[in-house]
Scaffold this active site. Structure first.
Site, PDB file in Angstrom:
ATOM      1  CB  CYS A  73      -0.870  -0.035   1.263  1.00 56.05           C
ATOM      2  SG  CYS A  73      -1.898   1.421   1.507  1.00 56.05           S
ATOM      3  CB  CYS A 183      -2.927   4.041  -5.490  1.00 61.03           C
ATOM      4  SG  CYS A 183      -4.235   3.183  -4.594  1.00 61.03           S
TER       5      CYS A 183
HETATM    6  N1  DGL Z   1      -3.853   0.567  -2.078  1.00 60.96           N
HETATM    7  C1  DGL Z   1      -3.679   1.749  -1.288  1.00 60.96           C
HETATM    8  C2  DGL Z   1      -2.451   2.523  -1.772  1.00 60.96           C
HETATM    9  O1  DGL Z   1      -1.644   1.956  -2.473  1.00 60.96           O
HETATM   10  C3  DGL Z   1      -4.960   2.499  -1.277  1.00 60.96           C
HETATM   11  C4  DGL Z   1      -4.991   3.613  -0.321  1.00 60.96           C
HETATM   12  C5  DGL Z   1      -6.335   3.909   0.243  1.00 60.96           C
HETATM   13  O2  DGL Z   1      -6.895   3.046   0.906  1.00 60.96           O
HETATM   14  O3  DGL Z   1      -6.778   5.057   0.064  1.00 60.96           O
HETATM   15  O4  DGL Z   1      -2.237   3.658  -1.443  1.00 60.96           O
END
Ligand code: DGL
Length: 271
Positions: A73, A183
């Site tokens: 993440c 993301c």
């Molecule tokens: N997959 C997360 C990232 O890479 C998502 C972030 C979120 O939950 O806003 O930032």
């Protein structure tokens, strides 16, 4: 003999785009994935809260026997990886916004970056941009609402296309030739993104590089699996595992001998 599972976590199902690359290059490893679906999205949250949640998830994964953790993440990496590395004696591999390859390869001297608000606020993004993109025009955009669309199984929908168009058109006006997916949820939007951008624009997903880095770290620490047992993948969610299952089935090529198990409603902070 090493047979520790690799821990991997995300605010939700985005980390499956990283797990996909990990499984490709590390087919003999077992994985324990934690999706903090009940607290998703992390993007708009304060860094202190993200540290608290990442800390609980790390404890949960260590209790399950993991000895390496992939923070799949970007937002959690931005807020919490320094804290985690300072407090636990296991290797952590984080996500890095791929500003470097985009900046090194751009011909138009203009690149696009799509990420969450939390990622743009992080030290990592600021430092990487300063270091590698000082002579490049960075057209950046917070992808508000995109994580929620992926989480609700609507990555390939008209809503996604409309929202992406709104975010990408200003980048096209900037004459970008590379777009960085900052993301881990965004690779699932790639088919829609490809409809919007011309073929000449390169999409950069950092997941394959993160998987290679994980392999390197495992080797360096003597943590590569040495057992003959069939690997397993356990997926836990603080909410529902429905979207995890859907994205796993759509995107991962799992060998028949790998056992896969889904567990709903696990709160890492109370577990
Ligand atoms: N997959 C997360 C990232 O890479 C998502 C972030 C979120 O939950 O806003 O930032």
């Amino acid at each position: 003999m090493s047979n520790y599972p690799i821990g991997i976590f995300d605010s939700g199902a985005g980390g499956i785009s990283v797990l996909k690359e990990l499984v490709k290059i590390l087919p003999n490893e077992s994985f324990i994935y934690f999706a903090d679906s009940a607290n998703c999205p992390y993007g708009p949250k304060q860094p202190e809260r993200i540290i608290e949640l990442s800390n609980c998830i790390t404890k949960f994964l260590l209790d399950k026997g993991c000895r390496t953790i992939v923070v799949a993440c970007n937002t959690a990496t931005a807020a919490a990886i320094d804290f985690l590395r300072g407090n636990y004696n296991v290797p952590f591999i984080g996500m890095e916004p791929a500003i470097k390859p985009a900046s090194l390869n751009t011909k138009t001297k203009s690149i696009g970056v799509l990420a969450t608000a939390g990622t743009f606020k992080g030290r990592l993004y600021i430092e990487t941009s300063r270091k590698f993109a000082s002579d490049v025009n960075v057209c950046y955009q917070i992808g508000e609402g995109l994580v929620e669309l992926v989480e609700s199984g609507m990555a390939n929908s008209e809503e996604s296309e409309n929202l992406l168009r709104k975010y990408i058109e200003p980048m096209l006006d900037c004459n970008i030739d590379h777009i960085v997916l900052g993301c881990t949820h965004y690779p699932f939007l790639r088919p829609v993104l490809e409809k919007i951008i011309p073929e000449s624009i390169t999409i950069i997903d950092p997941a394959p590089a993160v998987a290679r880095q994980t392999e390197k770290v495992l080797k360096e620490n003597g943590l590569l699996s040495t057992t003959q047992n069939s690997p397993s993948i356990e997926l836990y969610s603080s909410g529902s595992t429905k979207i995890l299952k859907f994205l796993m089935e759509e995107n991962l090529k799992i060998t028949a001998t790998t056992s896969i198990n889904y567990v709903d409603g696990i709160s890492a902070c109370n577990a």
